[in-house]
Scaffold this motif. Structure first.
Motif, PDB file in Angstrom:
ATOM      1  N   TYR A  55     -22.152  59.216 -50.368  1.00  0.00           N
ATOM      2  CA  TYR A  55     -22.564  59.601 -49.016  1.00  0.00           C
ATOM      3  C   TYR A  55     -24.053  59.347 -48.798  1.00  0.00           C
ATOM      4  CZ  TYR A  55     -17.986  61.622 -48.248  1.00  0.00           C
ATOM      5  OH  TYR A  55     -16.639  61.791 -48.083  1.00  0.00           O
ATOM      6  N   GLU A  56     -24.857  59.576 -49.819  1.00  0.00           N
ATOM      7  CA  GLU A  56     -26.289  59.280 -49.738  1.00  0.00           C
ATOM      8  C   GLU A  56     -26.499  57.778 -49.517  1.00  0.00           C
ATOM      9  OE1 GLU A  56     -30.561  60.052 -50.671  1.00  0.00           O
ATOM     10  OE2 GLU A  56     -28.985  61.542 -50.648  1.00  0.00           O
ATOM     11  N   ALA A  57     -25.741  56.956 -50.228  1.00  0.00           N
ATOM     12  CA  ALA A  57     -25.860  55.505 -50.092  1.00  0.00           C
ATOM     13  C   ALA A  57     -25.505  55.034 -48.687  1.00  0.00           C
ATOM     14  CB  ALA A  57     -24.968  54.805 -51.121  1.00  0.00           C
ATOM     15  N   LEU A  58     -24.601  55.760 -48.036  1.00  0.00           N
ATOM     16  CA  LEU A  58     -24.189  55.380 -46.683  1.00  0.00           C
ATOM     17  C   LEU A  58     -25.181  55.860 -45.627  1.00  0.00           C
ATOM     18  CD1 LEU A  58     -20.349  55.886 -47.031  1.00  0.00           C
ATOM     19  CD2 LEU A  58     -21.633  53.744 -47.025  1.00  0.00           C
ATOM     20  N   LYS A  59     -26.232  56.495 -46.063  1.00  0.00           N
ATOM     21  CA  LYS A  59     -27.379  56.825 -45.211  1.00  0.00           C
ATOM     22  C   LYS A  59     -27.022  57.595 -43.948  1.00  0.00           C
ATOM     23  CE  LYS A  59     -29.610  52.770 -47.046  1.00  0.00           C
ATOM     24  NZ  LYS A  59     -30.118  51.445 -46.851  1.00  0.00           N
ATOM     25  N   GLY A  60     -26.088  58.513 -44.047  1.00  0.00           N
ATOM     26  CA  GLY A  60     -25.736  59.346 -42.907  1.00  0.00           C
ATOM     27  C   GLY A  60     -24.847  58.679 -41.879  1.00  0.00           C
ATOM     28  N   LYS A  61     -24.520  57.425 -42.048  1.00  0.00           N
ATOM     29  CA  LYS A  61     -23.701  56.714 -41.065  1.00  0.00           C
ATOM     30  C   LYS A  61     -22.245  57.147 -41.110  1.00  0.00           C
ATOM     31  CE  LYS A  61     -26.795  52.891 -41.054  1.00  0.00           C
ATOM     32  NZ  LYS A  61     -27.064  51.680 -40.419  1.00  0.00           N
ATOM     33  N   ILE A  62     -21.857  57.757 -42.187  1.00  0.00           N
ATOM     34  CA  ILE A  62     -20.466  58.158 -42.352  1.00  0.00           C
ATOM     35  C   ILE A  62     -20.042  59.161 -41.276  1.00  0.00           C
ATOM     36  CG2 ILE A  62     -20.885  60.032 -44.009  1.00  0.00           C
ATOM     37  CD1 ILE A  62     -18.119  57.486 -44.256  1.00  0.00           C
ATOM     38  N   THR A  63     -20.899  60.078 -40.912  1.00  0.00           N
ATOM     39  CA  THR A  63     -20.533  61.091 -39.925  1.00  0.00           C
ATOM     40  C   THR A  63     -20.457  60.514 -38.521  1.00  0.00           C
ATOM     41  OG1 THR A  63     -22.834  61.745 -39.681  1.00  0.00           O
ATOM     42  CG2 THR A  63     -21.521  62.975 -41.271  1.00  0.00           C
ATOM     43  N   ASP A  64     -21.202  59.449 -38.274  1.00  0.00           N
ATOM     44  CA  ASP A  64     -21.243  58.862 -36.935  1.00  0.00           C
ATOM     45  C   ASP A  64     -20.170  57.813 -36.698  1.00  0.00           C
ATOM     46  OD1 ASP A  64     -23.486  60.393 -36.795  1.00  0.00           O
ATOM     47  OD2 ASP A  64     -24.893  58.722 -36.710  1.00  0.00           O
ATOM     48  N   THR A  65     -19.817  57.058 -37.735  1.00  0.00           N
ATOM     49  CA  THR A  65     -19.048  55.856 -37.471  1.00  0.00           C
ATOM     50  C   THR A  65     -17.727  55.734 -38.214  1.00  0.00           C
ATOM     51  OG1 THR A  65     -20.304  54.683 -39.152  1.00  0.00           O
ATOM     52  CG2 THR A  65     -21.111  54.523 -36.897  1.00  0.00           C
ATOM     53  N   VAL A  66     -17.527  56.461 -39.291  1.00  0.00           N
ATOM     54  CA  VAL A  66     -16.296  56.339 -40.050  1.00  0.00           C
ATOM     55  C   VAL A  66     -15.742  57.728 -40.304  1.00  0.00           C
ATOM     56  CG1 VAL A  66     -15.249  55.578 -42.220  1.00  0.00           C
ATOM     57  CG2 VAL A  66     -17.124  54.279 -41.249  1.00  0.00           C
ATOM     58  N   HIS A  67     -14.456  57.911 -40.053  1.00  0.00           N
ATOM     59  CA  HIS A  67     -13.830  59.184 -40.349  1.00  0.00           C
ATOM     60  C   HIS A  67     -12.348  58.969 -40.512  1.00  0.00           C
ATOM     61  CE1 HIS A  67     -13.082  63.442 -40.408  1.00  0.00           C
ATOM     62  NE2 HIS A  67     -12.092  63.217 -39.586  1.00  0.00           N
ATOM     63  N   PRO A  68     -11.729  59.405 -41.542  1.00  0.00           N
ATOM     64  CA  PRO A  68     -12.343  59.869 -42.780  1.00  0.00           C
ATOM     65  C   PRO A  68     -12.551  58.714 -43.737  1.00  0.00           C
ATOM     66  CG  PRO A  68     -10.006  60.238 -42.929  1.00  0.00           C
ATOM     67  CD  PRO A  68     -10.272  59.610 -41.569  1.00  0.00           C
ATOM     68  N   LEU A  69     -13.248  58.985 -44.805  1.00  0.00           N
ATOM     69  CA  LEU A  69     -13.468  58.009 -45.864  1.00  0.00           C
ATOM     70  C   LEU A  69     -12.844  58.578 -47.127  1.00  0.00           C
ATOM     71  CD1 LEU A  69     -14.940  55.336 -46.547  1.00  0.00           C
ATOM     72  CD2 LEU A  69     -16.860  56.731 -47.279  1.00  0.00           C
ATOM     73  N   VAL A  70     -11.903  57.863 -47.685  1.00  0.00           N
ATOM     74  CA  VAL A  70     -11.240  58.277 -48.923  1.00  0.00           C
ATOM     75  C   VAL A  70     -11.968  57.592 -50.066  1.00  0.00           C
ATOM     76  CG1 VAL A  70      -9.091  58.249 -50.218  1.00  0.00           C
ATOM     77  CG2 VAL A  70      -9.044  58.521 -47.730  1.00  0.00           C
ATOM     78  N   LEU A  71     -12.566  58.388 -50.949  1.00  0.00           N
ATOM     79  CA  LEU A  71     -13.347  57.841 -52.048  1.00  0.00           C
ATOM     80  C   LEU A  71     -12.609  57.951 -53.365  1.00  0.00           C
ATOM     81  CD1 LEU A  71     -16.878  59.352 -51.303  1.00  0.00           C
ATOM     82  CD2 LEU A  71     -16.077  57.049 -50.809  1.00  0.00           C
ATOM     83  N   GLU A  72     -12.692  56.901 -54.153  1.00  0.00           N
ATOM     84  CA  GLU A  72     -12.226  56.911 -55.531  1.00  0.00           C
ATOM     85  C   GLU A  72     -13.377  56.351 -56.345  1.00  0.00           C
ATOM     86  OE1 GLU A  72      -9.009  54.762 -58.472  1.00  0.00           O
ATOM     87  OE2 GLU A  72      -8.740  54.580 -56.313  1.00  0.00           O
ATOM     88  N   THR A  73     -13.897  57.159 -57.273  1.00  0.00           N
ATOM     89  CA  THR A  73     -15.014  56.722 -58.098  1.00  0.00           C
ATOM     90  C   THR A  73     -14.609  56.732 -59.556  1.00  0.00           C
ATOM     91  OG1 THR A  73     -15.864  58.990 -58.136  1.00  0.00           O
ATOM     92  CG2 THR A  73     -16.798  57.509 -56.493  1.00  0.00           C
ATOM     93  N   ALA A  74     -15.223  55.848 -60.339  1.00  0.00           N
ATOM     94  CA  ALA A  74     -14.919  55.774 -61.762  1.00  0.00           C
ATOM     95  C   ALA A  74     -16.087  55.152 -62.505  1.00  0.00           C
ATOM     96  CB  ALA A  74     -13.661  54.937 -61.994  1.00  0.00           C
ATOM     97  N   VAL A  75     -16.111  55.413 -63.810  1.00  0.00           N
ATOM     98  CA  VAL A  75     -17.071  54.792 -64.720  1.00  0.00           C
ATOM     99  C   VAL A  75     -16.362  53.591 -65.339  1.00  0.00           C
ATOM    100  CG1 VAL A  75     -18.414  55.178 -66.821  1.00  0.00           C
ATOM    101  CG2 VAL A  75     -18.138  57.027 -65.165  1.00  0.00           C
ATOM    102  N   PRO A  76     -17.070  52.491 -65.579  1.00  0.00           N
ATOM    103  CA  PRO A  76     -16.422  51.333 -66.196  1.00  0.00           C
ATOM    104  C   PRO A  76     -15.755  51.697 -67.524  1.00  0.00           C
ATOM    105  CG  PRO A  76     -18.647  50.785 -65.495  1.00  0.00           C
ATOM    106  CD  PRO A  76     -18.488  52.270 -65.332  1.00  0.00           C
ATOM    107  N   MET A  77     -14.620  51.087 -67.797  1.00  0.00           N
ATOM    108  CA  MET A  77     -13.876  51.362 -69.026  1.00  0.00           C
ATOM    109  C   MET A  77     -14.712  51.064 -70.267  1.00  0.00           C
ATOM    110  SD  MET A  77     -11.027  52.723 -68.297  1.00  0.00           S
ATOM    111  CE  MET A  77     -10.146  52.562 -69.835  1.00  0.00           C
TER     112      MET A  77
END
Length: 84
Positions: A55-77
């Motif tokens: 969300y920090e990387a998206l610089k606050g644009k997420i609340t204004d322009t995209v809803h909802p955002l489904v996130l899946e995060t992982a560390v490289p194997m």
């Protein structure tokens, strides 16, 4: 106007240059996106911390322009290999 997948991907890649990023439009109004991000930056972070980083990387644009955002995060194997 909704933030398009390429714009989301660009912002994430700027914040996480090592990341593998996949942005997928989900069914609905066109404003629903799924994002899968694999980055070494997530190592040792809780899922909540990882999502906060996105969300920090998206610089606050997420609340204004995209809803909802489904996130899946992982560390490289490769980071996980050799650990028990």
């Amino acid at each position: 106007m909704a933030m398009e997948g390429p714009a989301i991907e660009t912002l994430i890649r700027e914040a996480f240059p090592d990341a593998d990023v996949i942005v997928t439009k989900l069914a609905g109004t066109g404003r629903h996106c799924g994002v899968r991000i694999v980055s070494q930056a997530f190592a040792g972070k809780s899922r909540i911390e990882q999502h906060q980083m996105i969300y920090e990387a998206l610089k606050g644009k997420i609340t204004d322009t995209v809803h909802p955002l489904v996130l899946e995060t992982a560390v490289p194997m490769s980071h996980l290999q050799g650990k028990t």
